[in-house]
Motif scaffolding. Sequence first.
Motif, PDB file in Angstrom:
ATOM      1  N   GLU A 176       0.843  -1.197   0.000  1.00  0.00           N
ATOM      2  CA  GLU A 176       0.000   0.000   0.000  1.00  0.00           C
ATOM      3  C   GLU A 176       0.879   1.247   0.000  1.00  0.00           C
ATOM      4  O   GLU A 176       1.960   1.248   0.579  1.00  0.00           O
ATOM      5  CB  GLU A 176      -0.890   0.017   1.258  1.00  0.00           C
ATOM      6  N   GLU A 177       0.346   2.286  -0.627  1.00  0.00           N
ATOM      7  CA  GLU A 177       1.155   3.488  -0.769  1.00  0.00           C
ATOM      8  C   GLU A 177       1.617   4.033   0.581  1.00  0.00           C
ATOM      9  O   GLU A 177       2.739   4.488   0.726  1.00  0.00           O
ATOM     10  CB  GLU A 177       0.374   4.562  -1.532  1.00  0.00           C
ATOM     11  N   ASP A 178       0.731   3.942   1.579  1.00  0.00           N
ATOM     12  CA  ASP A 178       1.135   4.487   2.881  1.00  0.00           C
ATOM     13  C   ASP A 178       2.233   3.640   3.520  1.00  0.00           C
ATOM     14  O   ASP A 178       3.128   4.173   4.169  1.00  0.00           O
ATOM     15  CB  ASP A 178      -0.062   4.672   3.822  1.00  0.00           C
ATOM     16  N   MET A 179       2.203   2.327   3.303  1.00  0.00           N
ATOM     17  CA  MET A 179       3.276   1.491   3.860  1.00  0.00           C
ATOM     18  C   MET A 179       4.563   1.645   3.050  1.00  0.00           C
ATOM     19  O   MET A 179       5.665   1.522   3.582  1.00  0.00           O
ATOM     20  CB  MET A 179       2.863   0.015   3.882  1.00  0.00           C
ATOM     21  N   ALA A 180       4.406   1.909   1.753  1.00  0.00           N
ATOM     22  CA  ALA A 180       5.592   2.077   0.916  1.00  0.00           C
ATOM     23  C   ALA A 180       6.362   3.331   1.302  1.00  0.00           C
ATOM     24  O   ALA A 180       7.554   3.444   1.051  1.00  0.00           O
ATOM     25  CB  ALA A 180       5.188   2.117  -0.556  1.00  0.00           C
ATOM     26  N   HIS A 181       5.659   4.283   1.920  1.00  0.00           N
ATOM     27  CA  HIS A 181       6.319   5.508   2.367  1.00  0.00           C
ATOM     28  C   HIS A 181       7.118   5.292   3.642  1.00  0.00           C
ATOM     29  O   HIS A 181       7.780   6.204   4.121  1.00  0.00           O
ATOM     30  CB  HIS A 181       5.271   6.599   2.640  1.00  0.00           C
ATOM     31  N   THR A 182       6.999   4.107   4.241  1.00  0.00           N
ATOM     32  CA  THR A 182       7.560   3.923   5.581  1.00  0.00           C
ATOM     33  C   THR A 182       8.729   2.946   5.592  1.00  0.00           C
ATOM     34  O   THR A 182       9.061   2.402   6.628  1.00  0.00           O
ATOM     35  CB  THR A 182       6.481   3.371   6.525  1.00  0.00           C
ATOM     36  N   SER A 183       9.332   2.688   4.429  1.00  0.00           N
ATOM     37  CA  SER A 183      10.327   1.626   4.403  1.00  0.00           C
ATOM     38  C   SER A 183      11.755   2.130   4.598  1.00  0.00           C
ATOM     39  O   SER A 183      12.106   3.238   4.204  1.00  0.00           O
ATOM     40  CB  SER A 183      10.242   0.870   3.079  1.00  0.00           C
ATOM     41  N   ILE A 184      12.538   1.282   5.229  1.00  0.00           N
ATOM     42  CA  ILE A 184      13.970   1.542   5.421  1.00  0.00           C
ATOM     43  C   ILE A 184      14.714   0.268   5.020  1.00  0.00           C
ATOM     44  O   ILE A 184      14.297  -0.830   5.369  1.00  0.00           O
ATOM     45  CB  ILE A 184      14.303   1.837   6.903  1.00  0.00           C
ATOM     46  N   ARG A 185      15.809   0.459   4.281  1.00  0.00           N
ATOM     47  CA  ARG A 185      16.607  -0.693   3.887  1.00  0.00           C
ATOM     48  C   ARG A 185      17.885  -0.738   4.720  1.00  0.00           C
ATOM     49  O   ARG A 185      18.655   0.217   4.726  1.00  0.00           O
ATOM     50  CB  ARG A 185      16.964  -0.567   2.402  1.00  0.00           C
ATOM     51  N   PHE A 186      18.072  -1.830   5.429  1.00  0.00           N
ATOM     52  CA  PHE A 186      19.313  -2.047   6.187  1.00  0.00           C
ATOM     53  C   PHE A 186      20.195  -2.989   5.379  1.00  0.00           C
ATOM     54  O   PHE A 186      19.764  -4.087   5.023  1.00  0.00           O
ATOM     55  CB  PHE A 186      19.013  -2.677   7.548  1.00  0.00           C
ATOM     56  N   GLY A 187      21.406  -2.573   5.089  1.00  0.00           N
ATOM     57  CA  GLY A 187      22.313  -3.400   4.305  1.00  0.00           C
ATOM     58  C   GLY A 187      23.490  -3.862   5.155  1.00  0.00           C
ATOM     59  O   GLY A 187      24.241  -3.052   5.693  1.00  0.00           O
ATOM     60  N   ILE A 188      23.624  -5.164   5.274  1.00  0.00           N
ATOM     61  CA  ILE A 188      24.674  -5.728   6.122  1.00  0.00           C
ATOM     62  C   ILE A 188      25.702  -6.420   5.232  1.00  0.00           C
ATOM     63  O   ILE A 188      25.341  -7.048   4.236  1.00  0.00           O
ATOM     64  CB  ILE A 188      24.035  -6.718   7.118  1.00  0.00           C
ATOM     65  N   GLY A 189      26.963  -6.290   5.596  1.00  0.00           N
ATOM     66  CA  GLY A 189      28.000  -6.851   4.737  1.00  0.00           C
ATOM     67  C   GLY A 189      29.123  -7.510   5.504  1.00  0.00           C
ATOM     68  O   GLY A 189      29.040  -7.736   6.712  1.00  0.00           O
ATOM     69  N   ARG A 190      30.180  -7.804   4.755  1.00  0.00           N
ATOM     70  CA  ARG A 190      31.323  -8.542   5.281  1.00  0.00           C
ATOM     71  C   ARG A 190      31.932  -7.870   6.502  1.00  0.00           C
ATOM     72  O   ARG A 190      32.407  -8.525   7.418  1.00  0.00           O
ATOM     73  CB  ARG A 190      32.369  -8.656   4.166  1.00  0.00           C
ATOM     74  N   PHE A 191      31.933  -6.535   6.502  1.00  0.00           N
ATOM     75  CA  PHE A 191      32.641  -5.834   7.576  1.00  0.00           C
ATOM     76  C   PHE A 191      31.717  -5.277   8.657  1.00  0.00           C
ATOM     77  O   PHE A 191      32.150  -4.547   9.540  1.00  0.00           O
ATOM     78  CB  PHE A 191      33.486  -4.704   6.979  1.00  0.00           C
ATOM     79  N   THR A 192      30.445  -5.595   8.570  1.00  0.00           N
ATOM     80  CA  THR A 192      29.510  -5.116   9.593  1.00  0.00           C
ATOM     81  C   THR A 192      29.766  -5.891  10.894  1.00  0.00           C
ATOM     82  O   THR A 192      30.060  -7.079  10.867  1.00  0.00           O
ATOM     83  CB  THR A 192      28.064  -5.334   9.133  1.00  0.00           C
ATOM     84  N   THR A 193      29.658  -5.186  12.017  1.00  0.00           N
ATOM     85  CA  THR A 193      29.920  -5.842  13.304  1.00  0.00           C
ATOM     86  C   THR A 193      28.631  -5.976  14.116  1.00  0.00           C
ATOM     87  O   THR A 193      27.645  -5.287  13.874  1.00  0.00           O
ATOM     88  CB  THR A 193      30.934  -5.045  14.144  1.00  0.00           C
ATOM     89  N   GLU A 194      28.711  -6.858  15.093  1.00  0.00           N
ATOM     90  CA  GLU A 194      27.588  -7.073  16.002  1.00  0.00           C
ATOM     91  C   GLU A 194      27.245  -5.778  16.745  1.00  0.00           C
ATOM     92  O   GLU A 194      26.080  -5.447  16.926  1.00  0.00           O
ATOM     93  CB  GLU A 194      28.011  -8.145  17.005  1.00  0.00           C
ATOM     94  N   ALA A 195      28.268  -5.069  17.168  1.00  0.00           N
ATOM     95  CA  ALA A 195      28.046  -3.840  17.928  1.00  0.00           C
ATOM     96  C   ALA A 195      27.277  -2.825  17.082  1.00  0.00           C
ATOM     97  O   ALA A 195      26.399  -2.116  17.587  1.00  0.00           O
ATOM     98  CB  ALA A 195      29.392  -3.254  18.371  1.00  0.00           C
TER      99      ALA A 195
END
Lengths: 174, 452
Positions: free
Chosen positions: B393-412
């Motif tokens: 839905e258009e209202d939910m599409a306005h609320t999205s965030i993309r988190f990108g995790i990779g090789r060097f991302t840490t737990e902290a």
Amino acid sequence: MLARAASSLLAQASTSAPLAQDFARAATGVLLRGYHKNVVDHYEKPRNVGSFDKNDPTVGTGLVGAPACGDVMKLQIKVDEDGNIVDSCFKTFGCGSAIASSSVATEWVKGKAVDEVLTIKNSDIAKHLSLPPVKLHCSMLAEDAIKAAVKDWREKKAKNGGQQQQQQASAASA
Amino acid sequence: MALRAAGAGLRVWRAALGSGGSLLPSLRGFTAQAEPVEEEVIEKKGIQLRGAPMYLDMQATTPLDPRVIDAMLPFMTEQYGNPHSRTHLYGWEAEEAVEVARGQVAGVIGADAKEIIFTSGATESNNLAIKGVAGFFRDKKKHLITTQTDHKCVLDSCRYLQQRGFDVTYLPVQKNGLVDLGQLADAIRPDTSLVSVMAVNNEIGVVQPLADIGKLCREKKVFFHTDAAQAVGKIPIDVNAMNIDLLSISGHKLYGPKGIGAIYIRRRPRVRLEAQMSGGGQERGLRSGTVPHFLAVGLGAACDIAAQEMQRDQAHIKRLSERLYKGITSQLQGVVLNGDPEARYWGNINLSFAYVEGESLLMGLKDVAVSSGSACTSASLEPSYVLRALGVEEDMAHTSIRFGIGRFTTEAEVDRAVELTVQHVNKLREMSPLWEMVQEGIDLSKIEWAQH
């Protein structure tokens, strides 16, 4: 949607090539990213967030915008016997500029007479926050919210109050 | 800012120069865990930051793996020859390096080195694949198929062809973001030259059923191109097992340098295509222009490392992304994972937070570098076309965030991102009239909103 209108206007102005709209968006994006310090200040420390009882006869509620457009603003005013706004609050679903616009609007309407706040222009809010063209609709929404809140209060007053107030109200809106 | 950049630069040099062969343990996370710059306040775009934000936008780009820099350095300083020079050592050694890199790129997708052409990046590769194949077969075949969720450069290339008389089918996707194979089969016509389907979606991370699509295309004798910019080196890809005829690769999405990419073009059965660049006929005449050999070396090294460490990378990324997803969803209600929960690359977590507008959330998450969709479309105020194609839905599409995790991302970093996200979503919901109405039991879909 105003944003769409703005970008297509830009597109027409710049070139009529098929991809002009995309380019226009890219161009406006530069402006989109930068926030004026007043916007950041109001976003981080929004003034007057909250709600009044919308059934209270002294409260006027303005709810404008639409979730599908990405902006919904609710602005409320509390008005005393003399028609002065003694308190105001807001809740906003929207970008930082929309939150800042409504925050500024609640600050500006407080202590003013209901007739006086109708003269608050979106351009004043936009100027105060240095809003870029793509964000002008946020300030317009804030202006609409103020007007809607005043209208709601007047309608309630007309319904509940005597003839005298009704006359005042119609005189004011004329 | 300049100070900070210079400092960071020095750190990289020290790290790269002062290390021998096994620099992985000491350098793991060197980019992600950038030393905090003390007491220095950065002011950019009206927002004040203390130190660099943590980077969780791995779909936009990835940091260079220090081992890649090591491989590239000699070719910037000492061995700077033109790989196409035939008359002296400089040219020969540069050419040799390019050929080694070509083999490394081929290796990660199970191809032959002769089937790899270096380009400037996945955008160029996609343009070459689509316009090149369509152009070559223009007399007999006028039809192409792609999906509505493919990358802008694929869609734009198709639109370009449409304006020149080609017919393009933009296949819709299912609610989970995946292509319906039945629909694809129905869309293929006798005059279809190419099917182009993205391997891993850049916005929502879903993995398309490449092997099934490849099999179908082979049966119907249609070429299959896949934009694998987000997939190469991250998920196992075998161009032969999957019947892929053309495949686009980007350097900077797999810890390699920006400005380099490659395209795989099958030799048996041979895929014919029209070059899009005129010139000296480098790269088998398909991509004229001097090959930037140090970038090619970087891409080769990046592919080599990715091939060797894919399992470890995948385990690391899966663990962290589950930590992120569980961390957020255990503390917040109304969070939706966009795209199929199973067929996905876990380094991409696209979440919709109901009743919170995405841009304001991004503004609050200033200490976390994330985005609300793809970097190419983040300038527009429109909700993501990918999410719209999923039927969000258009209202939910306005609320999205993309988190990108990779090789060097840490737990902290993940823990801090969870903490900040929860904090800001709660703050914005407190401020959201929609959230308030929902708490009061009002059905938002029943309200007649004044459309602005």
